[in-house]
Design an enzyme around this catalytic site. Structure first.
Site, mmCIF file in Angstrom:
data_model
loop_
_atom_site.group_PDB
_atom_site.id
_atom_site.type_symbol
_atom_site.label_atom_id
_atom_site.label_comp_id
_atom_site.label_asym_id
_atom_site.label_seq_id
_atom_site.Cartn_x
_atom_site.Cartn_y
_atom_site.Cartn_z
ATOM 1 N N GLY A 40 2.960 2.166 10.852
ATOM 2 C CA GLY A 40 3.958 3.226 10.715
ATOM 3 C C GLY A 40 4.710 3.559 11.999
ATOM 4 N N GLY A 53 2.991 -1.149 4.227
ATOM 5 C CA GLY A 53 3.041 0.264 3.867
ATOM 6 C C GLY A 53 4.464 0.683 3.522
ATOM 7 N N GLY A 54 5.154 1.261 4.490
ATOM 8 C CA GLY A 54 6.488 1.834 4.268
ATOM 9 C C GLY A 54 7.452 0.905 3.540
ATOM 10 N N ASN A 106 0.869 -1.182 0.000
ATOM 11 C CA ASN A 106 0.000 0.000 0.000
ATOM 12 C C ASN A 106 0.903 1.228 0.000
ATOM 13 O OD1 ASN A 106 -1.788 2.042 0.498
ATOM 14 N ND2 ASN A 106 -2.385 1.352 2.557
ATOM 15 N N TRP A 107 0.971 1.870 -1.135
ATOM 16 C CA TRP A 107 1.871 3.038 -1.249
ATOM 17 C C TRP A 107 1.300 4.273 -0.575
ATOM 18 C CZ3 TRP A 107 4.608 3.409 -6.724
ATOM 19 C CH2 TRP A 107 5.500 2.330 -6.852
ATOM 20 N N LYS A 108 0.029 4.212 -0.174
ATOM 21 C CA LYS A 108 -0.634 5.377 0.449
ATOM 22 C C LYS A 108 -0.450 6.604 -0.456
ATOM 23 C CE LYS A 108 -0.039 3.089 4.840
ATOM 24 N NZ LYS A 108 0.039 3.166 6.284
ATOM 25 N N GLU A 161 -5.150 -4.908 10.650
ATOM 26 C CA GLU A 161 -4.089 -3.916 10.848
ATOM 27 C C GLU A 161 -4.332 -3.173 12.159
ATOM 28 O OE1 GLU A 161 -2.106 -2.573 6.932
ATOM 29 O OE2 GLU A 161 -3.910 -1.387 7.161
ATOM 30 N N HIS A 163 -9.465 1.215 5.103
ATOM 31 C CA HIS A 163 -8.179 1.362 5.787
ATOM 32 C C HIS A 163 -8.372 2.292 6.982
ATOM 33 C CE1 HIS A 163 -4.038 2.417 6.628
ATOM 34 N NE2 HIS A 163 -3.692 1.342 5.937
ATOM 35 N N GLU A 183 -6.691 4.626 8.078
ATOM 36 C CA GLU A 183 -6.434 6.049 7.798
ATOM 37 C C GLU A 183 -7.672 6.706 7.190
ATOM 38 O OE1 GLU A 183 -2.783 5.358 5.655
ATOM 39 O OE2 GLU A 183 -1.838 4.815 7.555
ATOM 40 N N SER A 228 3.728 -2.224 10.302
ATOM 41 C CA SER A 228 5.179 -2.293 10.514
ATOM 42 C C SER A 228 5.789 -3.630 10.094
ATOM 43 C CB SER A 228 5.541 -1.968 11.971
ATOM 44 O OG SER A 228 5.155 -0.645 12.278
HETATM 45 P P1 13P Z 1 3.249 0.275 7.603
HETATM 46 O O1 13P Z 1 3.725 -1.012 6.996
HETATM 47 O O2 13P Z 1 3.983 1.481 7.101
HETATM 48 O O3 13P Z 1 3.175 0.198 9.100
HETATM 49 O O4 13P Z 1 1.742 0.498 7.089
HETATM 50 C C1 13P Z 1 0.843 -0.550 7.194
HETATM 51 C C2 13P Z 1 -0.381 -0.181 6.450
HETATM 52 O O5 13P Z 1 -1.131 0.702 6.866
HETATM 53 C C3 13P Z 1 -0.653 -0.860 5.192
HETATM 54 O O6 13P Z 1 -1.948 -0.630 4.761
#
Ligand code: 13P
Length: 251
Positions: free
Chosen positions: A174, A234-235, A12-14, A168, A98, A100, A213
């Site tokens: 993050g 994510g990251g 997920n590149w957000k 999640e 998600h 967020e 993470s």
């Molecule tokens: P991180 O891997 O950066 O913690 O993000 C997880 C995430 O929200 C994937 O959707």
């Protein structure tokens, strides 16, 4: 990890990625093509602006997904994107609910359910996200909260194996914090049982991803847990080398 469910590793590149980042998809596809056998389904969900060009870089070893869709097919919803539009651009999956978006855009379980239905109707697989926040975890309510999100966010009338669920924990996203292996194990088992209760035998085949993470230094241990069928990353999905590092830890 289950023998019967093909693992899914989803990036997920957000809100990250300009045209130049498409080179990471080319690089990832190249790394994957060196494997004798694909270890998993590999999916990248870039920002909507990159979906179409990402599809042309992805080769046949990466699938592309969206990060959100509207519940309706079309209409007066400035700035929104329908599931059908994602499909038209080449997406095979879409992340819905998600945390967020639940936080930033106040998305509710019933909206997430409507988005999931729209995705399925457009022939895209929704990756339905659930997860407790820090306070809910500390007060011992994590499982109840997540199961209530599952019940509220998953469509009731699924015909087959049309969805993916992603657990999640909000406090792990993050932050570099990851739940203990036994806490992930306990949560994924509870989710599996809830899915079987809701969906019958399809609940046994629904992939349940862990996200929060995840990186190559912890993925081997997490991906070994019985009802963890992959990861939502994510990251560590932004660089092909980091993301491939996670894929390489699948046994
Ligand atoms: P991180 O891997 O950066 O913690 O993000 C997880 C995430 O929200 C994937 O959707």
């Amino acid at each position: 990890m289950s023998e019967t469910i093909t693992p899914l590793i989803v990036g997920n590149w957000k809100m990250n990625g300009l045209g130049e980042q498409l080179s990471e998809i080319t690089a990832l596809s190249k790394e994957l093509s060196k494997l004798e056998k694909q270890k998993c389904k590999t999916i990248i969900c870039p920002p909507a602006t990159l979906i179409r060009p990402a599809c042309s870089k992805a080769g046949d070893n990466i699938m592309i997904g969206g990060q959100n869709c509207h519940a309706e097919i079309s209409g007066a919803h400035t700035g929104d994107i329908s599931a059908q539009m994602l499909k038209d651009a080449g997406a095979k999956y879409v992340i819905v609910g998600h945390s967020e978006r639940r936080t930033d855009c106040f998305e509710t379980d019933s909206q997430v359910k409507a988005k999931s239905k729209a995705a399925i109707a457009a022939n895209i697989i929704p990756i339905i996200c659930v997860g407790e926040n820090e306070e809910q975890r500390k007060s011992g309510n994590a499982i109840d909260i997540v199961l209530s999100q599952i019940n509220g966010s998953i469509p009731d009338d699924l015909k087959g194996n049309e969805i993916v669920v992603a657990y999640e924990p909000v406090w792990a996203i993050g932050t570099g914090l990851v739940p203990s292996i036994s806490d992930i194990d306990e949560m994924h088992l509870a989710i599996r049982q809830a899915l079987v209760k809701k969906l019958g035998e399809n609940g046994d085949k629904t992939p349940i991803l862990y996200g929060g993470s995840m990186k190559s230094s912890n993925s081997a241990q997490i991906l070994e847990i019985a009802h963890v069928n992959g990861g939502l990353v994510g990251g560590a999905s932004l660089k092909a080398s980091d993301f491939f590092g996670i894929i390489a830890t699948i046994k």
